[in-house]
Design a protein around this motif. Structure first.
Motif, PDB file in Angstrom:
ATOM      1  N   MET A   1     -11.849  15.076  10.124  1.00 31.31           N
ATOM      2  CA  MET A   1     -11.622  13.885   9.283  1.00 31.31           C
ATOM      3  C   MET A   1     -12.172  12.642   9.993  1.00 31.31           C
ATOM      4  O   MET A   1     -11.995  12.464  11.199  1.00 31.31           O
ATOM      5  CB  MET A   1     -10.107  13.696   9.032  1.00 31.31           C
ATOM      6  N   GLU A   2     -12.844  11.791   9.264  1.00 31.50           N
ATOM      7  CA  GLU A   2     -13.447  10.585   9.844  1.00 31.50           C
ATOM      8  C   GLU A   2     -12.365   9.637  10.358  1.00 31.50           C
ATOM      9  O   GLU A   2     -11.378   9.370   9.691  1.00 31.50           O
ATOM     10  CB  GLU A   2     -14.278   9.875   8.783  1.00 31.50           C
ATOM     11  N   HIS A   3     -12.584   9.148  11.573  1.00 32.40           N
ATOM     12  CA  HIS A   3     -11.625   8.227  12.191  1.00 32.40           C
ATOM     13  C   HIS A   3     -12.165   6.803  12.052  1.00 32.40           C
ATOM     14  O   HIS A   3     -13.021   6.363  12.798  1.00 32.40           O
ATOM     15  CB  HIS A   3     -11.441   8.590  13.667  1.00 32.40           C
ATOM     16  N   ARG A   4     -11.703   6.103  11.034  1.00 30.30           N
ATOM     17  CA  ARG A   4     -12.221   4.764  10.758  1.00 30.30           C
ATOM     18  C   ARG A   4     -11.610   3.735  11.699  1.00 30.30           C
ATOM     19  O   ARG A   4     -10.493   3.880  12.164  1.00 30.30           O
ATOM     20  CB  ARG A   4     -11.931   4.367   9.314  1.00 30.30           C
ATOM     21  N   GLU A   5     -12.369   2.676  11.949  1.00 33.96           N
ATOM     22  CA  GLU A   5     -11.892   1.568  12.766  1.00 33.96           C
ATOM     23  C   GLU A   5     -12.040   0.279  11.962  1.00 33.96           C
ATOM     24  O   GLU A   5     -12.806   0.208  10.995  1.00 33.96           O
ATOM     25  CB  GLU A   5     -12.696   1.469  14.075  1.00 33.96           C
TER      26      GLU A   5
ATOM     27  N   LEU B   1      -6.919  -5.710  -0.197  1.00 32.37           N
ATOM     28  CA  LEU B   1      -7.277  -4.289  -0.151  1.00 32.37           C
ATOM     29  C   LEU B   1      -8.792  -4.074  -0.148  1.00 32.37           C
ATOM     30  O   LEU B   1      -9.260  -2.986   0.165  1.00 32.37           O
ATOM     31  CB  LEU B   1      -6.658  -3.556  -1.346  1.00 32.37           C
ATOM     32  N   LEU B   2      -9.548  -5.089  -0.505  1.00 33.37           N
ATOM     33  CA  LEU B   2     -10.993  -4.925  -0.624  1.00 33.37           C
ATOM     34  C   LEU B   2     -11.674  -4.938   0.742  1.00 33.37           C
ATOM     35  O   LEU B   2     -11.955  -3.889   1.297  1.00 33.37           O
ATOM     36  CB  LEU B   2     -11.554  -6.006  -1.553  1.00 33.37           C
ATOM     37  N   THR B   3     -11.920  -6.100   1.314  1.00 27.20           N
ATOM     38  CA  THR B   3     -12.570  -6.160   2.637  1.00 27.20           C
ATOM     39  C   THR B   3     -11.983  -7.313   3.440  1.00 27.20           C
ATOM     40  O   THR B   3     -11.472  -8.285   2.876  1.00 27.20           O
ATOM     41  CB  THR B   3     -14.089  -6.391   2.515  1.00 27.20           C
ATOM     42  N   VAL B   4     -12.084  -7.210   4.753  1.00 29.08           N
ATOM     43  CA  VAL B   4     -11.605  -8.287   5.607  1.00 29.08           C
ATOM     44  C   VAL B   4     -12.468  -9.536   5.412  1.00 29.08           C
ATOM     45  O   VAL B   4     -12.000 -10.665   5.562  1.00 29.08           O
ATOM     46  CB  VAL B   4     -11.592  -7.862   7.091  1.00 29.08           C
ATOM     47  N   LYS B   5     -13.747  -9.317   5.038  1.00 25.91           N
ATOM     48  CA  LYS B   5     -14.627 -10.456   4.806  1.00 25.91           C
ATOM     49  C   LYS B   5     -14.108 -11.302   3.649  1.00 25.91           C
ATOM     50  O   LYS B   5     -14.199 -12.531   3.663  1.00 25.91           O
ATOM     51  CB  LYS B   5     -16.045  -9.969   4.516  1.00 25.91           C
ATOM     52  N   LEU B   6     -13.525 -10.629   2.639  1.00 27.49           N
ATOM     53  CA  LEU B   6     -12.970 -11.353   1.502  1.00 27.49           C
ATOM     54  C   LEU B   6     -11.769 -12.177   1.933  1.00 27.49           C
ATOM     55  O   LEU B   6     -11.579 -13.310   1.483  1.00 27.49           O
ATOM     56  CB  LEU B   6     -12.577 -10.385   0.389  1.00 27.49           C
TER      57      LEU B   6
ATOM     58  N   ASN C   1      -8.471   2.459   4.524  1.00 29.12           N
ATOM     59  CA  ASN C   1      -9.139   2.909   3.310  1.00 29.12           C
ATOM     60  C   ASN C   1     -10.648   2.857   3.506  1.00 29.12           C
ATOM     61  O   ASN C   1     -11.140   2.547   4.601  1.00 29.12           O
ATOM     62  CB  ASN C   1      -8.683   2.095   2.092  1.00 29.12           C
ATOM     63  N   LYS C   2     -11.412   3.139   2.457  1.00 25.97           N
ATOM     64  CA  LYS C   2     -12.871   3.190   2.588  1.00 25.97           C
ATOM     65  C   LYS C   2     -13.481   1.843   2.942  1.00 25.97           C
ATOM     66  O   LYS C   2     -14.621   1.773   3.406  1.00 25.97           O
ATOM     67  CB  LYS C   2     -13.487   3.717   1.289  1.00 25.97           C
ATOM     68  N   ASN C   3     -12.716   0.758   2.732  1.00 27.53           N
ATOM     69  CA  ASN C   3     -13.199  -0.582   3.083  1.00 27.53           C
ATOM     70  C   ASN C   3     -12.750  -1.008   4.473  1.00 27.53           C
ATOM     71  O   ASN C   3     -12.875  -2.179   4.839  1.00 27.53           O
ATOM     72  CB  ASN C   3     -12.704  -1.602   2.055  1.00 27.53           C
ATOM     73  N   ALA C   4     -12.205  -0.051   5.244  1.00 31.27           N
ATOM     74  CA  ALA C   4     -11.710  -0.307   6.602  1.00 31.27           C
ATOM     75  C   ALA C   4     -10.562  -1.307   6.608  1.00 31.27           C
ATOM     76  O   ALA C   4     -10.447  -2.155   7.499  1.00 31.27           O
ATOM     77  CB  ALA C   4     -12.840  -0.780   7.520  1.00 31.27           C
ATOM     78  N   VAL C   5      -9.686  -1.195   5.612  1.00 30.07           N
ATOM     79  CA  VAL C   5      -8.498  -2.036   5.493  1.00 30.07           C
ATOM     80  C   VAL C   5      -7.262  -1.138   5.589  1.00 30.07           C
ATOM     81  O   VAL C   5      -7.220  -0.073   4.963  1.00 30.07           O
ATOM     82  CB  VAL C   5      -8.494  -2.791   4.137  1.00 30.07           C
ATOM     83  N   PRO C   6      -6.236  -1.522   6.391  1.00 25.84           N
ATOM     84  CA  PRO C   6      -5.013  -0.714   6.510  1.00 25.84           C
ATOM     85  C   PRO C   6      -4.161  -0.799   5.239  1.00 25.84           C
ATOM     86  O   PRO C   6      -3.186  -1.551   5.161  1.00 25.84           O
ATOM     87  CB  PRO C   6      -4.311  -1.317   7.723  1.00 25.84           C
ATOM     88  N   ALA C   7      -4.542  -0.008   4.240  1.00 26.98           N
ATOM     89  CA  ALA C   7      -3.939  -0.112   2.904  1.00 26.98           C
ATOM     90  C   ALA C   7      -2.452   0.219   2.899  1.00 26.98           C
ATOM     91  O   ALA C   7      -1.659  -0.478   2.248  1.00 26.98           O
ATOM     92  CB  ALA C   7      -4.684   0.809   1.935  1.00 26.98           C
ATOM     93  N   ASN C   8      -2.054   1.290   3.608  1.00 25.09           N
ATOM     94  CA  ASN C   8      -0.631   1.671   3.611  1.00 25.09           C
ATOM     95  C   ASN C   8       0.233   0.557   4.187  1.00 25.09           C
ATOM     96  O   ASN C   8       1.304   0.250   3.660  1.00 25.09           O
ATOM     97  CB  ASN C   8      -0.430   2.952   4.418  1.00 25.09           C
ATOM     98  N   ALA C   9      -0.245  -0.038   5.274  1.00 29.21           N
ATOM     99  CA  ALA C   9       0.502  -1.132   5.903  1.00 29.21           C
ATOM    100  C   ALA C   9       0.590  -2.328   4.952  1.00 29.21           C
ATOM    101  O   ALA C   9       1.628  -3.003   4.875  1.00 29.21           O
ATOM    102  CB  ALA C   9      -0.175  -1.540   7.207  1.00 29.21           C
ATOM    103  N   LEU C  10      -0.488  -2.588   4.223  1.00 28.95           N
ATOM    104  CA  LEU C  10      -0.498  -3.685   3.257  1.00 28.95           C
ATOM    105  C   LEU C  10       0.528  -3.455   2.147  1.00 28.95           C
ATOM    106  O   LEU C  10       1.267  -4.370   1.766  1.00 28.95           O
ATOM    107  CB  LEU C  10      -1.887  -3.822   2.641  1.00 28.95           C
ATOM    108  N   PHE C  11       0.582  -2.226   1.645  1.00 27.31           N
ATOM    109  CA  PHE C  11       1.526  -1.904   0.569  1.00 27.31           C
ATOM    110  C   PHE C  11       2.971  -2.085   1.034  1.00 27.31           C
ATOM    111  O   PHE C  11       3.787  -2.695   0.334  1.00 27.31           O
ATOM    112  CB  PHE C  11       1.315  -0.472   0.080  1.00 27.31           C
ATOM    113  N   VAL C  12       3.295  -1.570   2.214  1.00 26.90           N
ATOM    114  CA  VAL C  12       4.666  -1.663   2.724  1.00 26.90           C
ATOM    115  C   VAL C  12       5.063  -3.121   2.936  1.00 26.90           C
ATOM    116  O   VAL C  12       6.152  -3.552   2.532  1.00 26.90           O
ATOM    117  CB  VAL C  12       4.817  -0.863   4.032  1.00 26.90           C
ATOM    118  N   SER C  13       4.183  -3.890   3.555  1.00 24.37           N
ATOM    119  CA  SER C  13       4.478  -5.310   3.781  1.00 24.37           C
ATOM    120  C   SER C  13       4.692  -6.044   2.465  1.00 24.37           C
ATOM    121  O   SER C  13       5.606  -6.863   2.329  1.00 24.37           O
ATOM    122  CB  SER C  13       3.342  -5.969   4.570  1.00 24.37           C
TER     123      SER C  13
END
Length: 446
Positions: free
Chosen positions: A1-5, A137-142, A324-336
């Protein structure tokens, strides 16, 4: 599995504006009224004192982050220099700080929207939260772009206030409250009209005004050129403090005698209305709305990155470390976001007390985070002198200044205990630390 950073997509202009946005928020636009009511014109000295303290904290943070390319936030060096417990407690406490702050800011959005539309305040509050979550959830650049434009609105408003104020001073403009003059600083009871107690009791709200300045450190892992961008942003903090805080409040106090300002209203609204700008209240209401949305946006960003970092350091649930595919910690975002939404509903249920309590607790917890940064730097300089010697961004006057700022923070906590307004928050906060230390011990046993 790909290990994203995490991706390094934040450019210099993003980091610069995140730093500015982090030092201009609800505390200045709304909280300054309450602080002025307590301290009078001496509030200018309080902002200078806390501003200097925060600058030295940020210099220590900057040197530590740049001493090791593997550091992604202050929880990493807190674990190295103070101990794993400090990284765990500080990481989750920082998450808690921003959760509390975001709760207050999301509710504030609901209140501001009601200025134009007669709808239940929880509707725009939750709507704002959903929008910010979707964008994050999209990108950190946004995220960087959002903060860039949010900060621009704040900057333009404050600069407009300062320019108008200077013109009024030069021409000796007369208002309903008298002539616009520097004499207003001392002509109504002196610089310390409420004595030393009023001066001291204003420190808590001023501390809250500066929460978020350390976002430069949180965004380090996603900064394209941290060795250039982080020092640049940190070194400009004193100028920003003098301009955006001290400069703006100096103008406000010259235009309006401090005795005419109210804790219930933003002094910015009162000044713009006083000089006859059409729709002034609506204009400033829009500004404070974007300011609150900006703080909520920063809250979601920082809490998700802290949870991600804690997970990667095996100090949080494994799922929080997934991107997620945009390199954003989606699960952490949802919980917060879920926790913030629950807190927003709670704040709505007790509107009279919730904002004051959560902002006071937030300020106390931020003092903990800033103190850990200073303590980590003291130990870094003591135990890693070679790293300090090679540093290209040395924190000045250390370790002496670290101890001075730590003593100041201890004094502020003592003042909060003496003050009836903040005592309950100070006594409630240890419950959080007991809880998080308990979870740390349980994890260690497992």
């Amino acid at each position: 599995m790909e290990h994203r950073e995490l991706k390094r997509e934040l450019k210099n202009r993003h980091v610069q504006l995140i730093a500015i946005g982090g030092t201009i928020g609800t505390g200045l636009f709304l909280g300054s009224g309450a602080a002025i009511e307590k301290a009078g014109p001496s509030i200018l000295f309080v902002y200078i004192i806390i501003g200097l303290a925060v600058f030295f904290v940020m210099r220590a943070l900057g040197e530590l982050l740049l001493s090791n390319s593997g550091y992604q936030s202050f929880t990493d060096f807190a674990s190295d220099y103070v101990g794993p417990w400090a990284g765990y407690v500080t990481g989750w406490t920082y998450w808690f700080c921003w959760i509390m702050t975001a709760m207050a800011d999301i509710i504030a959005v609901g209140l501001y929207v009601r200025y134009w539309f007669d709808i239940p305040q929880w509707v725009p509050a939750i709507a704002c939260l959903v929008i910010l979550l979707s964008l994050n959830l999209l990108t950190v650049k946004l995220f960087g772009e959002l903060e860039f434009w949010f900060a621009m609105i704040k900057i333009i408003t404050i600069i407009a206030l300062i320019i108008i104020g200077i013109v009024l001073l030069v021409i000796g403009f007369k208002t309903e409250t008298g002539v616009v003059s520097v004499r207003n600083l001392w002509a109504h009871g002196g610089l310390f009209p409420n004595g030393i107690s009023g001066f001291l009791f204003s420190f808590q709200m001023v501390v809250f005004s500066f929460v978020g300045v350390e976002l430069v450190g949180v965004s380090a892992a996603e900064t394209a050129n941290p060795r250039k961008n982080i020092p640049s942003a940190i070194n400009k903090i004193p100028v920003r403090i003098l301009l955006f805080y001290v400069g703006a409040l100096f103008i406000i106090l010259c235009i309006n005698p401090w005795t005419t300002l109210s804790a219930e209203n933003s002094p910015f609204v009162q000044v713009f209305a006083l000089v006859g700008i059409p729709l002034a209240a609506g204009i400033i209401n829009f500004v404070v709305l974007t300011s609150a949305a900006s703080a909520g946006n920063s809250g979601l960003f920082s809490t998700s990155r802290i949870m991600f970092n804690l997970s990667r350091n095996k100090q949080g649930a494994k799922s929080f470390g997934k991107l997620n595919k945009n390199a954003v910690p989606a699960n952490a975002l949802f919980v917060s976001s879920i926790v913030v939404s629950l807190g927003a509903l709670l704040s709505y249920a007790i509107p009279d007390a919730a904002f004051s309590i959560v902002t006071s607790i937030s300020a106390i917890c931020f003092i903990w985070v800033w103190s850990i940064i200073l303590i980590s730097h003291i130990r870094y300089k003591k135990y890693r002198p070679n790293l300090h010697k090679r540093s290209t961004f040395k924190a000045p006057l250390t370790p002496f200044i670290n101890y001075v700022v730590l003593a100041l923070f201890a004094a502020i906590l003592l003042i909060m205990f003496v003050s009836e307004e903040t005592r309950s928050s100070l006594l409630l906060t240890p419950i959080w630390f007991i809880l998080v230390i308990f979870t740390y011990v349980i994890r260690r046993i497992k």
